[in-house]
Design a protein around this motif. Structure first.
Motif, mmCIF file in Angstrom:
data_model
loop_
_atom_site.group_PDB
_atom_site.id
_atom_site.type_symbol
_atom_site.label_atom_id
_atom_site.label_comp_id
_atom_site.label_asym_id
_atom_site.label_seq_id
_atom_site.Cartn_x
_atom_site.Cartn_y
_atom_site.Cartn_z
ATOM 1 N N PHE A 1 1.919 6.877 6.619
ATOM 2 C CA PHE A 1 2.792 6.496 5.605
ATOM 3 C C PHE A 1 2.791 5.282 4.836
ATOM 4 O O PHE A 1 2.762 4.934 3.843
ATOM 5 N N TYR B 1 -1.575 4.622 4.251
ATOM 6 C CA TYR B 1 -2.181 5.761 3.410
ATOM 7 C C TYR B 1 -1.119 6.407 2.575
ATOM 8 O O TYR B 1 -0.918 7.872 3.013
ATOM 9 N N PRO B 2 -0.565 6.086 1.704
ATOM 10 C CA PRO B 2 0.833 6.785 1.169
ATOM 11 C C PRO B 2 0.495 8.127 0.436
ATOM 12 O O PRO B 2 1.199 9.362 0.320
ATOM 13 N N SER B 3 -0.797 8.504 0.010
ATOM 14 C CA SER B 3 -1.141 9.572 -0.522
ATOM 15 C C SER B 3 -1.893 10.476 0.620
ATOM 16 O O SER B 3 -2.676 11.521 0.051
ATOM 17 N N THR B 4 -1.640 10.687 1.816
ATOM 18 C CA THR B 4 -2.013 11.251 2.709
ATOM 19 C C THR B 4 -1.810 12.842 2.321
ATOM 20 O O THR B 4 -0.593 13.176 2.209
ATOM 21 N N SER B 5 -2.835 13.713 2.810
ATOM 22 C CA SER B 5 -2.442 15.031 2.462
ATOM 23 C C SER B 5 -1.972 15.596 3.656
ATOM 24 O O SER B 5 -1.898 15.092 4.744
ATOM 25 N N TYR B 6 -1.434 16.893 3.709
ATOM 26 C CA TYR B 6 -1.034 17.612 4.799
ATOM 27 C C TYR B 6 -1.994 17.598 5.894
ATOM 28 O O TYR B 6 -1.534 17.486 7.026
ATOM 29 N N GLN C 1 -4.699 15.595 6.514
ATOM 30 C CA GLN C 1 -4.817 14.224 7.153
ATOM 31 C C GLN C 1 -3.816 13.942 7.914
ATOM 32 O O GLN C 1 -3.978 13.154 8.863
ATOM 33 N N ASP D 1 10.951 7.815 4.031
ATOM 34 C CA ASP D 1 9.919 8.773 4.349
ATOM 35 C C ASP D 1 9.681 9.334 5.608
ATOM 36 O O ASP D 1 9.624 10.375 5.604
#
Length: 353
Positions: A129, A132-137, A139, A198
């Motif tokens: 978080f 890599y704030p745009s991490t997918s489920y 990942q 988050d």
């Protein structure tokens, strides 16, 4: 003479345990059938409960005769069904992981939450978080796998430094120390990079955010991880009698431990990526299952999966009923059950230090 007596006693103990293995298949079968029925009923009740209670008949209709024009059907399909299924899968993953860990290490205190596995997974999620704030489920799940391995490695590495070797209580103490260390770093990362809100969900433990994408990723893990756990069950049973006994019976103990560790890391990593650090299911359920069905892991593993799923579904229901309309973290509910049990086991094992 003393060695001969000790060897004779160990042989007698192993023979009695081998006899116990064949003792309770009928009870185990009943637990599987009745437990699965109660689990499905509990899931139905879980789906019906929420900010707006929905009767079970509507739940049935929404599952088998979905009407997208009805708001209640949409709530059930999009929010409550993934949550109930997620609770069942996460509970099963954690219980099976705990059973394998206890069988492989012969350590009654072994579980993902105590051996640093869940804390390591949560630490990796904090890093994901923050950096890599745009991490997918997907990942996020991969990060969780890596973190689970890191946490377990640290605990066993620190525990092995003891001159007298790895005892159950020393491993538990190492797990507590590593868990506190990783939690502290995770909190520091959360504050420094302003992602505390988050990741607070993962630290508290809960299933409110479970969506179908999470379930879709967990199903392959369930098929592969649980199938491999059942395949390893017989080898874990032999290993639970002692490493020397297992080697004497021709078992490749190193291979069994490596495969068992992979199963634990995959199942725990997937569970933490969905529900956060839900503790003590992997400690309590395997002990309860062994008490009911004996020491054969061919029964312990599937029964633990059913009972673990049932416990977390019921805990999730309790989390919504304690202080409505607010939700109590489900990790707090499982801790109420698990902490007294852990203290009892630690006290019992501490006498042997």
């Amino acid at each position: 003479m003393g060695f001969s007596l000790k060897q004779s006693q160990e042989s007698t103990d192993n023979q009695s345990e081998l006899k116990e293995i064949q003792k309770r298949p009928m009870l185990a079968s009943f637990i599987l059938i009745a437990g699965l029925a109660i689990l499905l009923l509990s899931m139905g009740i879980s789906i019906s409960l929420g900010a707006a209670d929905i009767d079970l008949r509507t739940v049935w209709d929404a599952v088998f005769h979905f009407n997208p024009e009805l708001t209640q059907h949409q709530i059930i399909q999009e929010l409550r069904m993934p949550r109930a299924l997620g609770a069942g899968l996460v509970g099963a993953f954690l219980a099976v992981s705990g059973a394998i860990m206890q069988g492989m290490t012969r350590n009654p205190l072994a579980s993902p939450s105590i051996m640093g596995v869940t804390d390591g997974a949560a630490f990796a999620i904090a890093i994901a978080f923050a950096f890599y704030p745009s991490t997918s489920y997907l990942q996020l799940m991969l990060f969780s796998f890596v973190g689970a391995g890191l946490g377990a490695s640290l605990v066993f590495g620190i525990g092995s430094m003891s001159r007298s070797g790895l005892t159950p209580v020393k491993l538990a103490l190492a797990g507590a120390a590593v868990g506190a260390f990783l939690n502290a770093i995770s909190s520091a990362i959360a504050i420094r990079f302003d992602v505390a809100q988050d990741i607070s969900f993962w630290f508290a433990g809960g299933l409110a955010g479970t969506r179908w994408i999470s379930i879709q990723l967990m199903i392959p893990v369930a098929i592969i991880g649980l199938a491999l756990a059942i395949i390893l069950a017989r080898s874990v049973t032999v290993l639970s009698l002692g490493e020397e006994v297992a080697k004497g019976l021709g078992q490749r103990t190193r291979l069994v431990k490596v495969l068992g560790t992979v199963v634990v890391l995959v199942l725990t990593g997937a569970a933490v990526s969905v529900a956060g650090t839900v503790g003590f299911i992997g400690l309590v359920i395997p002990h309860m299952t062994r008490f009911l069905v004996g020491v054969d892991y061919r029964w312990i593993i599937p029964c633990s999966a059913i009972l673990g799923g049932l416990l977390l579904v019921l805990a999730d229901i309790g989390a919504r009923m304690v202080n409505p309309p607010f939700e109590t973290p489900v990790g707090a509910i499982t801790a109420v059950i698990g902490v007294p049990f852990f203290l009892y086991l630690a006290r019992r094992e501490g006498r042997g230090m």
